[in-house]
Design an enzyme around this catalytic site. Sequence first.
Site, short mmCIF file in Angstrom:
data_model
loop_
_atom_site.label_atom_id
_atom_site.label_comp_id
_atom_site.label_asym_id
_atom_site.label_seq_id
_atom_site.Cartn_x
_atom_site.Cartn_y
_atom_site.Cartn_z
N ASP A 65 0.84 -1.20 0.00
CA ASP A 65 0.00 0.00 0.00
C ASP A 65 0.87 1.25 0.00
O ASP A 65 0.64 2.20 -0.76
CB ASP A 65 -0.92 -0.03 1.22
CG ASP A 65 -1.71 1.26 1.38
OD1 ASP A 65 -2.56 1.54 0.52
OD2 ASP A 65 -1.47 1.99 2.36
N GLU A 133 -2.07 -5.16 -3.76
CA GLU A 133 -1.14 -4.42 -2.90
C GLU A 133 -0.08 -5.35 -2.31
O GLU A 133 1.10 -4.99 -2.22
CB GLU A 133 -1.91 -3.72 -1.78
CG GLU A 133 -2.74 -2.54 -2.25
CD GLU A 133 -3.47 -1.86 -1.11
OE1 GLU A 133 -3.74 -0.65 -1.23
OE2 GLU A 133 -3.77 -2.53 -0.10
#
Length: 268
Positions: A65, A133
């Site tokens: 992320d 992610e």
Amino acid sequence: MFNWITREFRRVFGKDPYYRTIRSLLGFTPDNAELYKVAFIHRSASVVLPDGSAVNNERLEFLGDAVLEAIVSDYLFIAYPEHTEGFLTQIRSRIVSRASLDDIARRMGFEAHIVANFPDPAMYRHLYGNALEAIVGAMYLDKGYEFTNRFVIDRVLRHYVDMEDLSHTETDFKSRLIEWCQKSKRTIRFQTTQDSEATRQPQFLSKVIIDGIELGHGRGGSKKEAEQKAAWAVSQIVGNDDIGDYFMETVDMTLERYKATAADGQVN
């Protein structure tokens, strides 16, 4: 312990090398295929080690992320040299939103590779975007930042994100919000003040107040910028980036929920 983990993954995934799978899916051969295996393991299917700890993709998701946001920020900063920070923030938010990442991951073919322990993966929202992610996090550890940066730009942004469409979508959030309030017979005001402590350049703080309830705020170098950011912040609170009909319906429900909470004495 690493040898035990390797044996356990071979038991779960089979003896065939995972390198060919990653190459087919992502277009390159990994140095450490085990990282990518972990990236596809949802916590519901965690591999439990002898010490009781669970191996799943949550830590890689956390790392990915941050890496993904840094790459997208850098890309937008270079691609749009004349645009404001507010514009760049809005575009980045749309690219890395859960809905966007879910869509990209599906189009990349992640569905067949995710390991999860429930009947229907659709039961868990953002399963695919979270895996994307995690893959970015695995790639960063395996190949480094420069390789990951090039992959995200060439294989993700340029293939699955329509930058021109994003950059031309509606950004006048204030007008759209005011229009909705007028149609819905709700009162709206922007409470905008100048920050007296700002020394180098003027800074303004704007709050969006609908039916007496503050739903969002924003800061900017001008009143206009602060008010646009405040209106945009409302869209983020209710979980929709597009300020469309669904967004307006959600604002309506949010107001009713806030009013009900206030009536119960839970809000001052």
